[in-house]
Design a protein around this motif. Sequence first.
Motif, PDB file in Angstrom:
ATOM      1  N   LYS A 173       2.239   2.082  -3.570  1.00 13.37           N
ATOM      2  CA  LYS A 173       1.310   2.428  -4.646  1.00 13.37           C
ATOM      3  C   LYS A 173       1.517   3.882  -5.049  1.00 13.37           C
ATOM      4  O   LYS A 173       1.729   4.747  -4.208  1.00 13.37           O
ATOM      5  CB  LYS A 173      -0.143   2.232  -4.196  1.00 13.37           C
ATOM      6  N   ASP A 191      -7.048   3.581   0.734  1.00 12.41           N
ATOM      7  CA  ASP A 191      -5.664   3.112   0.890  1.00 12.41           C
ATOM      8  C   ASP A 191      -5.007   3.772   2.097  1.00 12.41           C
ATOM      9  O   ASP A 191      -4.329   3.113   2.886  1.00 12.41           O
ATOM     10  CB  ASP A 191      -4.851   3.401  -0.374  1.00 12.41           C
ATOM     11  N   ARG A 192      -5.204   5.085   2.232  1.00 10.90           N
ATOM     12  CA  ARG A 192      -4.607   5.789   3.365  1.00 10.90           C
ATOM     13  C   ARG A 192      -5.179   5.284   4.690  1.00 10.90           C
ATOM     14  O   ARG A 192      -4.441   5.114   5.665  1.00 10.90           O
ATOM     15  CB  ARG A 192      -4.811   7.294   3.209  1.00 10.90           C
ATOM     16  N   ILE A 215      -3.615   1.906   5.351  1.00 10.33           N
ATOM     17  CA  ILE A 215      -2.228   2.054   5.809  1.00 10.33           C
ATOM     18  C   ILE A 215      -2.209   2.379   7.295  1.00 10.33           C
ATOM     19  O   ILE A 215      -1.457   1.780   8.071  1.00 10.33           O
ATOM     20  CB  ILE A 215      -1.494   3.147   4.991  1.00 10.33           C
ATOM     21  N   LYS A 251      -2.660   6.747  -4.275  1.00 10.23           N
ATOM     22  CA  LYS A 251      -3.317   6.242  -3.073  1.00 10.23           C
ATOM     23  C   LYS A 251      -4.687   6.893  -2.931  1.00 10.23           C
ATOM     24  O   LYS A 251      -4.816   8.105  -2.990  1.00 10.23           O
ATOM     25  CB  LYS A 251      -2.472   6.531  -1.845  1.00 10.23           C
ATOM     26  N   THR A 252      -5.688   6.056  -2.731  1.00 11.52           N
ATOM     27  CA  THR A 252      -7.034   6.564  -2.509  1.00 11.52           C
ATOM     28  C   THR A 252      -7.238   6.804  -1.019  1.00 11.52           C
ATOM     29  O   THR A 252      -6.365   6.495  -0.195  1.00 11.52           O
ATOM     30  CB  THR A 252      -8.085   5.560  -3.015  1.00 11.52           C
ATOM     31  N   LEU A 302       0.824  -1.214   0.000  1.00 13.59           N
ATOM     32  CA  LEU A 302       0.000   0.000   0.000  1.00 13.59           C
ATOM     33  C   LEU A 302       0.857   1.263   0.000  1.00 13.59           C
ATOM     34  O   LEU A 302       0.518   2.250  -0.652  1.00 13.59           O
ATOM     35  CB  LEU A 302      -0.937   0.004   1.201  1.00 13.59           C
ATOM     36  N   LYS A 303       1.965   1.236   0.722  1.00 13.62           N
ATOM     37  CA  LYS A 303       2.831   2.413   0.753  1.00 13.62           C
ATOM     38  C   LYS A 303       3.515   2.663  -0.586  1.00 13.62           C
ATOM     39  O   LYS A 303       3.809   3.805  -0.932  1.00 13.62           O
ATOM     40  CB  LYS A 303       3.890   2.268   1.855  1.00 13.62           C
TER      41      LYS A 303
END
Length: 97
Positions: A75, A82-83, A86, A78-79, A72-73
């Motif tokens: 990518k 995603d944040r 994370i 980031k949507t 995820l980091k």
Amino acid sequence: MKELIKYLVIRLTTRHARTAVDIYQVLYPIKEKEIVYVDRIVTTSTCDNISVSTVSNTKSKKDEVIESLSYLKNKSNKTKQDRESIYSLEMVLKNMK
């Protein structure tokens, strides 16, 4: 197939489907299956009548969380989800230590 015919006969003689299911379960109780947990994955490949087996070790939960977090980091786009993921994974990882 026999079970289906038995159920259909019971269903024809009852008014509701749920009643038929209840009667069937009383007459023919379901045998509970034994649950088997797999702790590692074994793959077997054959080549010219020679069998080769390999065993891959499963990852620990911590390794899976770290791997997900790094994905995820890394990518590029980031949507919001995603944040949030994370942040959640970082909190889970922090509590695992």
